[in-house]
Design a protein around this motif. Structure first.
Motif, mmCIF file in Angstrom:
data_model
loop_
_atom_site.group_PDB
_atom_site.id
_atom_site.type_symbol
_atom_site.label_atom_id
_atom_site.label_comp_id
_atom_site.label_asym_id
_atom_site.label_seq_id
_atom_site.Cartn_x
_atom_site.Cartn_y
_atom_site.Cartn_z
ATOM 1 N N VAL A 103 0.839 -1.200 0.000
ATOM 2 C CA VAL A 103 0.000 0.000 0.000
ATOM 3 C C VAL A 103 0.874 1.250 0.000
ATOM 4 C CG1 VAL A 103 -1.570 1.388 1.425
ATOM 5 C CG2 VAL A 103 -2.068 -1.023 1.022
ATOM 6 N N ILE A 104 1.911 1.257 0.829
ATOM 7 C CA ILE A 104 2.798 2.413 0.892
ATOM 8 C C ILE A 104 3.651 2.511 -0.373
ATOM 9 C CG2 ILE A 104 4.657 3.523 2.176
ATOM 10 C CD1 ILE A 104 1.905 3.466 3.584
ATOM 11 N N LYS A 105 4.169 1.390 -0.848
ATOM 12 C CA LYS A 105 5.038 1.411 -2.034
ATOM 13 C C LYS A 105 4.291 1.850 -3.287
ATOM 14 C CE LYS A 105 8.649 -1.965 -0.934
ATOM 15 N NZ LYS A 105 9.257 -3.260 -1.325
ATOM 16 N N ILE A 106 3.095 1.306 -3.501
ATOM 17 C CA ILE A 106 2.346 1.595 -4.733
ATOM 18 C C ILE A 106 1.589 2.914 -4.629
ATOM 19 C CG2 ILE A 106 0.420 0.838 -6.188
ATOM 20 C CD1 ILE A 106 1.332 -2.042 -5.688
ATOM 21 N N ASN A 107 0.839 3.090 -3.543
ATOM 22 C CA ASN A 107 -0.059 4.237 -3.450
ATOM 23 C C ASN A 107 0.663 5.551 -3.157
ATOM 24 O OD1 ASN A 107 -1.840 2.139 -3.681
ATOM 25 N ND2 ASN A 107 -2.935 2.533 -1.787
ATOM 26 N N LEU A 108 1.770 5.468 -2.419
ATOM 27 C CA LEU A 108 2.463 6.699 -2.039
ATOM 28 C C LEU A 108 3.834 6.837 -2.691
ATOM 29 C CD1 LEU A 108 2.668 9.290 -0.394
ATOM 30 C CD2 LEU A 108 3.434 7.919 1.558
ATOM 31 N N LEU A 109 4.726 5.890 -2.438
ATOM 32 C CA LEU A 109 6.102 6.027 -2.926
ATOM 33 C C LEU A 109 6.157 6.092 -4.451
ATOM 34 C CD1 LEU A 109 9.099 6.185 -2.317
ATOM 35 C CD2 LEU A 109 9.165 3.683 -2.231
ATOM 36 N N ALA A 110 5.439 5.209 -5.138
ATOM 37 C CA ALA A 110 5.454 5.223 -6.601
ATOM 38 C C ALA A 110 4.866 6.523 -7.147
ATOM 39 C CB ALA A 110 4.688 4.022 -7.149
ATOM 40 N N THR A 111 3.817 7.016 -6.497
ATOM 41 C CA THR A 111 3.219 8.285 -6.929
ATOM 42 C C THR A 111 4.230 9.422 -6.825
ATOM 43 O OG1 THR A 111 0.977 7.616 -6.314
ATOM 44 C CG2 THR A 111 1.415 9.977 -6.409
ATOM 45 N N ILE A 112 4.981 9.454 -5.735
ATOM 46 C CA ILE A 112 5.989 10.498 -5.554
ATOM 47 C C ILE A 112 7.105 10.364 -6.582
ATOM 48 C CG2 ILE A 112 7.794 11.329 -4.006
ATOM 49 C CD1 ILE A 112 5.908 10.694 -1.664
ATOM 50 N N GLN A 113 7.619 9.160 -6.755
ATOM 51 C CA GLN A 113 8.724 8.964 -7.690
ATOM 52 C C GLN A 113 8.316 9.286 -9.126
ATOM 53 O OE1 GLN A 113 9.758 4.853 -6.652
ATOM 54 N NE2 GLN A 113 11.687 5.599 -5.801
ATOM 55 N N ILE A 114 7.159 8.801 -9.528
ATOM 56 C CA ILE A 114 6.705 9.028 -10.905
ATOM 57 C C ILE A 114 6.416 10.513 -11.130
ATOM 58 C CG2 ILE A 114 4.848 8.568 -12.553
ATOM 59 C CD1 ILE A 114 4.687 5.728 -11.305
#
Length: 259
Positions: A103-114
């Protein structure tokens, strides 16, 4: 007003129900092309075939990508530009409920990185018009903490805060890329299948007003056309998306605290 005609978009989580509606909405508003990023390719061929039939061939490019694999994401951005020639819109829609780490990796971290990659590297260089746009699909639980899904709520609140921080006017004045978020209410999708059993009791106690996925696509088009950078929009109760204005309440508090 942002002109969608002739633009190219990248949509993550593009093959799920909300992603499909976002893609259809963009193409219905005369986008030149959409790159479909998704880790699940089981229904991608069928989805692309339906889009080819409705909008014409070569309007989409499917790229199997796990958004937590940032090197693959960067490669997908490059393939999108090579294929369509420009890139104007990035929609972070990939979403999951269940495993807390994912949830943290996909919903938050990936959103920030992308978003960072789109904002600093690709949209300033490859946009067709005067400005590029990033839209992050968050949730109403990103605005109102949810006891039912605390980890999901925390991730979505992070997306909202990040969107406002990256989307400040000062950044836009230096690099014309708008950053906005759309926070839908409960959407009738299969995502809740992944909710842990210990949260199910809370879900059964609540009387949800589920919205069809189509409200997200309509809301996204409204945000694209009307939204200003850093703005947060809400789509709930099957009503048109409206801007959620709470900056006037939060910013004076912050200024008082730091003064």
């Amino acid at each position: 007003m942002f002109n969608i005609e002739g633009t190219v978009a990248i949509v993550t989580g593009a093959v799920d129900s909300i992603g499909r509606d976002i893609v259809n909405s963009l193409l219905s508003n005369n986008a030149k092309g959409v790159a479909l990023l998704d880790a699940n390719d089981a229904q991608a061929e069928e989805f692309q075939a339906s889009l080819d039939k409705e909008f014409g061939a070569k309007k989409t490019l499917f790229l199997k990508v796990d958004v937590t694999d940032f090197e693959k994401v960067k490669d997908a951005f490059k393939k999108c530009v090579d294929h369509f020639g420009n890139l104007d819109i990035v929609v972070n829609n990939a979403d999951i409920i269940g495993n807390i780490e994912m949830v943290i990796k996909i919903n938050l971290l990936a959103t920030i990185q992308i978003s960072n990659f789109a904002f600093f590297d690709f949209l300033p260089k490859y946009r067709k018009g005067k400005e590029g746009v990033i839209i992050n699909i968050a949730s109403v639980v990103g605005l109102y903490p949810s006891h039912m899904l605390p980890d999901y709520s925390a991730a979505k609140q992070g997306v909202v805060a990040y969107t406002q921080a990256l989307g400040v006017n000062g950044r836009y004045e230096n690099a014309p890329v708008k950053v906005m978020a759309l926070c839908p209410g409960v959407i009738d999708t299969e995502i809740f299948v992944g909710v842990p059993e210990y949260y199910q009791q809370f879900m059964r106690e609540l009387d949800f007003i589920c919205q069809p996925p189509g409200v997200v696509g309509k809301g996204l088009i409204k945000v694209l056309k009307e939204g200003s950078t850093g703005s947060i929009w809400v789509s709930k109760k099957n009503e048109p998306a409206i801007e959620f204005k709470y900056k006037s309440k939060t910013f004076p508090i912050l200024r008082k605290l730091v003064s």
